[in-house]
Design a protein around this motif. Structure first.
Motif, PDB file in Angstrom:
ATOM      1  N   PRO A 269       0.825  -1.267  -0.116  1.00 35.98           N
ATOM      2  CA  PRO A 269       0.051  -0.413  -0.079  1.00 35.98           C
ATOM      3  C   PRO A 269       0.873   1.403  -0.468  1.00 35.98           C
ATOM      4  CG  PRO A 269      -1.019  -1.558   1.508  1.00 35.98           C
ATOM      5  CD  PRO A 269       0.620  -1.821   1.239  1.00 35.98           C
ATOM      6  N   GLY A 270      -0.087   2.060  -1.014  1.00 35.86           N
ATOM      7  CA  GLY A 270       0.921   3.166  -0.993  1.00 35.86           C
ATOM      8  C   GLY A 270       2.314   3.427  -1.609  1.00 35.86           C
ATOM      9  N   ASP A 271       3.196   2.508  -2.613  1.00 39.46           N
ATOM     10  CA  ASP A 271       4.089   1.947  -3.228  1.00 39.46           C
ATOM     11  C   ASP A 271       4.059   3.075  -4.237  1.00 39.46           C
ATOM     12  OD1 ASP A 271       5.411   0.115  -1.430  1.00 39.46           O
ATOM     13  OD2 ASP A 271       5.699  -1.253  -2.552  1.00 39.46           O
ATOM     14  N   SER A 272       5.118   3.792  -4.664  1.00 42.67           N
ATOM     15  CA  SER A 272       4.868   4.393  -6.094  1.00 42.67           C
ATOM     16  C   SER A 272       5.672   3.177  -6.732  1.00 42.67           C
ATOM     17  CB  SER A 272       6.761   5.518  -6.192  1.00 42.67           C
ATOM     18  OG  SER A 272       7.138   4.737  -5.279  1.00 42.67           O
ATOM     19  N   GLY A 667      -8.751   2.561   2.324  1.00 40.78           N
ATOM     20  CA  GLY A 667      -8.415   3.933   2.030  1.00 40.78           C
ATOM     21  C   GLY A 667      -7.241   4.687   0.511  1.00 40.78           C
ATOM     22  N   ILE A 668      -7.018   5.179   0.029  1.00 40.16           N
ATOM     23  CA  ILE A 668      -5.761   5.560   0.468  1.00 40.16           C
ATOM     24  C   ILE A 668      -5.414   6.810  -0.611  1.00 40.16           C
ATOM     25  CG2 ILE A 668      -6.167   5.167  -2.528  1.00 40.16           C
ATOM     26  CD1 ILE A 668      -3.065   4.501  -2.589  1.00 40.16           C
ATOM     27  N   LYS A 669      -4.826   7.831  -0.714  1.00 38.82           N
ATOM     28  CA  LYS A 669      -5.003   9.311  -0.507  1.00 38.82           C
ATOM     29  C   LYS A 669      -4.248   9.778  -1.925  1.00 38.82           C
ATOM     30  CE  LYS A 669      -5.303  10.962   3.966  1.00 38.82           C
ATOM     31  NZ  LYS A 669      -5.655  11.655   5.401  1.00 38.82           N
ATOM     32  N   SER A 670      -4.145  11.171  -2.564  1.00 38.49           N
ATOM     33  CA  SER A 670      -2.915  11.177  -4.016  1.00 38.49           C
ATOM     34  C   SER A 670      -3.139  12.846  -3.789  1.00 38.49           C
ATOM     35  CB  SER A 670      -4.760  10.574  -4.676  1.00 38.49           C
ATOM     36  OG  SER A 670      -5.613  11.732  -4.984  1.00 38.49           O
ATOM     37  N   THR A 676       4.724  19.438 -12.029  1.00 43.09           N
ATOM     38  CA  THR A 676       5.161  17.854 -12.927  1.00 43.09           C
ATOM     39  C   THR A 676       3.959  17.836 -13.577  1.00 43.09           C
ATOM     40  OG1 THR A 676       5.898  16.211 -11.335  1.00 43.09           O
ATOM     41  CG2 THR A 676       7.291  17.538 -12.061  1.00 43.09           C
ATOM     42  N   GLY A 677       3.324  17.412 -12.213  1.00 37.44           N
ATOM     43  CA  GLY A 677       1.571  17.384 -12.562  1.00 37.44           C
ATOM     44  C   GLY A 677       1.168  15.332 -12.257  1.00 37.44           C
ATOM     45  N   LYS A 678       2.426  15.237 -12.010  1.00 40.93           N
ATOM     46  CA  LYS A 678       2.742  13.696 -11.372  1.00 40.93           C
ATOM     47  C   LYS A 678       1.824  13.357 -10.547  1.00 40.93           C
ATOM     48  CE  LYS A 678       5.557   9.511 -10.565  1.00 40.93           C
ATOM     49  NZ  LYS A 678       5.003   8.587 -10.891  1.00 40.93           N
ATOM     50  N   THR A 679       1.232  12.406 -10.503  1.00 36.27           N
ATOM     51  CA  THR A 679       0.131  12.108  -8.685  1.00 36.27           C
ATOM     52  C   THR A 679       1.292  11.174  -8.173  1.00 36.27           C
ATOM     53  OG1 THR A 679      -1.778  12.399  -9.992  1.00 36.27           O
ATOM     54  CG2 THR A 679      -1.805  11.122  -8.037  1.00 36.27           C
ATOM     55  N   PHE A 680       0.571  11.662  -6.894  1.00 37.21           N
ATOM     56  CA  PHE A 680       1.526  10.333  -5.610  1.00 37.21           C
ATOM     57  C   PHE A 680       0.741   9.622  -5.154  1.00 37.21           C
ATOM     58  CE2 PHE A 680       4.918  13.620  -7.031  1.00 37.21           C
ATOM     59  CZ  PHE A 680       5.901  12.809  -7.396  1.00 37.21           C
ATOM     60  N   PHE A 681       0.753   8.771  -3.973  1.00 37.50           N
ATOM     61  CA  PHE A 681      -0.471   8.603  -3.664  1.00 37.50           C
ATOM     62  C   PHE A 681       0.050   7.832  -1.805  1.00 37.50           C
ATOM     63  CE2 PHE A 681      -1.859   7.224  -7.661  1.00 37.50           C
ATOM     64  CZ  PHE A 681      -3.537   7.513  -7.612  1.00 37.50           C
ATOM     65  N   THR A 682      -0.554   7.697  -0.869  1.00 40.80           N
ATOM     66  CA  THR A 682       0.302   7.674   0.395  1.00 40.80           C
ATOM     67  C   THR A 682      -0.945   6.616   0.502  1.00 40.80           C
ATOM     68  OG1 THR A 682      -0.770   9.561   1.020  1.00 40.80           O
ATOM     69  CG2 THR A 682       1.638   9.983   0.292  1.00 40.80           C
ATOM     70  N   CYS A 683      -0.418   5.822   1.517  1.00 40.89           N
ATOM     71  CA  CYS A 683      -1.452   5.172   2.183  1.00 40.89           C
ATOM     72  C   CYS A 683      -1.047   4.721   3.638  1.00 40.89           C
ATOM     73  CB  CYS A 683      -1.956   3.691   1.823  1.00 40.89           C
ATOM     74  SG  CYS A 683      -3.280   3.099   2.494  1.00 40.89           S
ATOM     75  N   LYS A 684      -1.662   5.144   4.774  1.00 42.36           N
ATOM     76  CA  LYS A 684      -1.193   5.275   6.447  1.00 42.36           C
ATOM     77  C   LYS A 684      -2.658   4.063   6.990  1.00 42.36           C
ATOM     78  CE  LYS A 684       1.585   4.462  10.121  1.00 42.36           C
ATOM     79  NZ  LYS A 684       2.948   3.625   9.966  1.00 42.36           N
TER      80      LYS A 684
END
Length: 772
Positions: A269-272, A667-670, A676-684
């Protein structure tokens, strides 16, 4: 199992693991647990009726075994009539005479009857390397040298077979070209000229056009994952790019002569670095690549449908948080992608139940959705316009068992529509594609399983409950109310052995509103004037609560465990099942650690008020996988309530578990970079480790050391947290075992641990105390 059980006890006693005071509990009968296991009771009850349909007829046969002898019946489905095919005693005598080998009806094990070419007057069996012909009308049997030849229908392919074809050569429909893989790339060859053309150069390990996606190079010719589309010369290549996914490693300590490592890709979860997907089209006639763009969602999940839809390939793309899904149509000649259906699923979609079906060569689409809170099938046209709902909004629709496009009907499983019946029980319905003619096919208070006849006109329905053995009925789909009961199982043999069915119960959840359903296993010699410890066997879902619905005598060994002097329960919590509708299924969203805990505690307290023989001062809990995680979470959240726990293969830290699981259910947050317009995801996700300081009771952790599903590091890290908190606990590592640790040793560990620590617990402080 009994010998291993006793040997294990002797070993653990001598080793000091289970001290002598366990033996002094005169109310513990160790043998009775073994007596009532599923293995020990095998052969004393019947499960589902298994029908064998006779080809090109409306007849089938089935066998029922009673006290060792198998009785075969022939059924005429059109009339709903059955007849005994032969007398077991006479057949055994006749075969004994013909083979010069003595057979009794119990010893004569026949599992298959062969009827040929619609001839119901005789069947053939094979015994002692001899063929026997039995005449149904006369009851006579004889040895024959051969059996009849089956009249085969011509299937004519229209194209000649290729002589000397290699296994890795994948031919076009007209056999003009074939494709293959080499060095992770795609190659094309013309059958006549034998000219080889390399179509791609971007194939590499973990992003390959071949069946080998590992780090190995395919220098020789090999099978390609690409495929021909219908009868065209268009090649379709779909690839999953795993190059950026990081690895996990296991050590197999039992490998010879040295321990070995097993390293594999696993996103968390949350890996790039997660899977990416690519579609490429190639024209074999021109060797040109047709560009295809499928991108929409960052880190989207793509699934392909290879249904017969001339000129098109359909696929779905799903957002990484699993809250959006699109159905897309790809024109194989132009590479154009059309988005036909797009659906928002809040907070996340039901991954297990979602399905779609393309019918009439893609001119219509059947689409599953939770948009109305339950789970319905809808009918769309080929432009993505909604035509109508197919299944009703007051039930959760499951798998479509039969799709009849000629008569425009489906047979579908459904949950929760039959009033006053456990909504987890499965029923089957027939409905027209226009939503009309909705009909229950499988009446009866229980959970149903069906077997359709080859022509789809009849079905065999087996239904049961944990407190009711199987009822088997024949149903004519055109007139389902005229069903014929073929067999009604009974549990008389089991009861003669002292077995009793468990108690089914219905209670309210901790919200005092939602209905929960469970099973309670009791000692067969229950004394209601005594107090009994209670053990809850847990599994939180969300994809399945793993509570048995159909009849079984000792599911997960809970019935036999109860015979040692426990009340054992199995109850689903809110959030534990995908078949109760969106709100129930998504109850744990954003709270993946804690969501099932209050309901389990509340269930035990409710049952203790209802049944005065339950001792709330002696509460145990155990589970495997998600049940192992829930066991520890419960003991650390309610440390004064749960006294003893056993947690096997638990995903105690879901941040180390499978990506889709944590991201979908928690759930995961973006976050999008403005430059750059690149989307990153985080999950804790909250972990059990964070609560380690709360442990008060006796806890055993179990893990296999080569578990790829739930990596053993999740158990080891929990152990580390408990040690740092100065907590005493027990831990078993099972060498060479993967996620399925459920062997004899495992179940005996559970029995002994609860007997030692829950039946007669010591009043002692169990924490590690530092002495100055």
């Amino acid at each position: 199992m009994k010998k291993l059980y006793l040997k294990l006890f002797s070993f653990l006693f001598l080793a000091g693991i289970f001290p002598f005071h366990s033996l002094c509990q005169d109310y513990v009968n160790w043998n009775v647990a073994e007596k009532y296991t599923a293995d020990s009771l095998s052969g004393h009850y019947r499960s589902s009726l298994l029908a064998t349909w006779i080809p090109d007829t409306h007849h089938f046969y089935y066998a029922i075994e009673k006290k060792g002898a198998r009785r075969f019946y022939l059924v005429d489905a059109t009339k709903g009539k059955k007849k005994l095919l032969f007398d077991n005693k006479r057949l055994a005598e006749d075969i004994s005479r013909l083979t010069q080998t003595e057979y009794t009806p119990e010893k004569l094990k026949i599992y298959r009857l062969d009827f040929y070419n619609k001839d119901l007057s005789k069947f053939y069996i094979r015994k002692d390397n001899k063929n026997f012909e039995y005449n149904v009308n006369t009851g006579k049997i004889k040895i024959v040298s051969t059996v009849p030849e089956v009249k085969k229908k011509s299937t004519g392919s229209g194209f000649p077979a290729i002589l000397g074809k290699k296994s890795w050569e994948k031919y076009s429909k007209d056999n003009k070209f074939y494709i293959y893989g080499r060095d992770h790339n795609l190659y094309l060859s013309h059958k006549d000229t034998l000219e080889d053309i390399q179509l791609t150069t971007d194939g590499e390990p973990y992003f390959s056009y071949t069946s080998n996606s590992s780090e190995k190079r395919d220098t020789a010719c090999c099978y390609t994952l690409a495929r021909w589309i219908d009868d065209t010369h268009i090649i379709f290549a779909f690839r999953e790019d795993k190059r950026a996914i990081k690895t996990m490693t296991l050590v197999n300590s039992l490998a010879n002569p040295r321990p070995t490592t097993d390293t594999y890709k696993m996103p968390m979860p949350g890996d790039s670095g997660v899977s990416q997907y690519d579609i490429a089209l190639f024209n074999a006639d021109t060797q040109e690549k047709i560009p295809v763009s499928i991108a929409k969602y960052p880190d989207q999940k793509v699934d392909i449908s290879y249904s017969s839809t001339p000129g098109y390939v359909f696929f779905t793309r799903r957002s990484r948080p699993a809250d959006y899904i699109d159905l897309c149509r790809l024109d194989i000649h132009t590479g154009k992608v059309e988005e036909l259906i797009s659906e928002h699923c809040a907070p996340h979609m039901n991954i297990q139940l979602f399905k779609y079906h393309l019918i009439n060569d893609g001119k219509e689409i059947i689409w599953w959705s939770e948009r109305n809170g339950k789970g319905q099938y809808f009918l769309y046209d080929n432009n993505g316009n909604l035509k109508n709902a197919i299944t009703p909004p007051d039930m959760v629709a499951g798998t479509i068992m039969k799709l009849d496009t000629l008569n425009r009907t489906i047979i579908v499983e459904g949950y929760g529509r039959e009033k006053g019946i456990n909504p987890h029980y499965r029923f089957f319905y027939k409905v027209n594609l226009d939503g009309k003619g909705f009909t229950l096919l499988t009446p009866g208070n229980g959970t149903h399983s069906i077997d359709l006849s080859p022509d789809g006109k009849y079905l065999i329905d087996n239904y049961s409950r944990m407190d009711m053995p199987t009822v088997s009925q024949l149903i004519k789909i055109a007139s389902p109310k005229k069903n014929t009961v073929l067999e009604e199982s009974d549990d008389s043999e089991l009861r003669e052995l002292g077995w009793k069915p468990p108690v089914l119960f219905q209670i309210k959840a901790a919200d005092d509103s939602t209905d929960l359903y469970g099973i309670m296993y009791l000692p067969f010699n229950l004394d209601t004037t005594r107090l009994y410890p209670i053990i809850t066997n847990v599994y939180p879902g969300p994809q399945d609560d793993q509570i048995p619905r159909a009849f079984t005598v000792d599911d997960n060994y809970n019935q036999s465990l109860a015979q040692l002097g426990f009340v054992v329960i199995n109850v689903g919590s809110r959030g534990s099942s995908q078949i109760r509708g969106r709100d129930f299924h998504c109850f744990g969203y954003g709270n993946l650690r804690d969501y099932p805990l209050a309901d389990d505690k509340h269930a035990i307290e409710t049952l203790a008020r209802r049944y005065r023989f339950i001792d709330l001062d002696r509460v145990g809990i155990y589970g495997h996988s998600g049940g192992g995680f829930q066991t520890v979470a419960a003991m650390l959240t309610y440390p004064d309530f749960y006294k003893v726990g056993i947690a096997a293969s638990g995903n105690h830290d879901n941040n180390l578990y499978i990506q889709w699981w944590g991201e979908t259910y928690h759930g995961i947050k973006s976050h999008t970079d403005s430059i750059t317009g690149k989307t990153f995801f985080t999950c804790k996700i909250p972990t059990n480790n964070e609560l380690a300081k709360n442990l008060k009771g006796r806890l055993m952790l179990i893990t296999g050391d080569v578990d790829k599903n739930v990596h053993p590091s999740t158990t080891f890290r929990l152990a580390d947290a408990l040690m740092k908190a100065d907590k005493r606990f027990d831990m078993i590592v099972m060498p060479g075992m993967d996620h399925g640790v459920g062997n004899t040793y495992y179940y005996n560990l559970i029995r002994y641990y609860f007997v030692e620590h829950l039946l007669n617990p010591k009043k002692e402080h169990i924490d590690i105390i530092h002495h100055k």
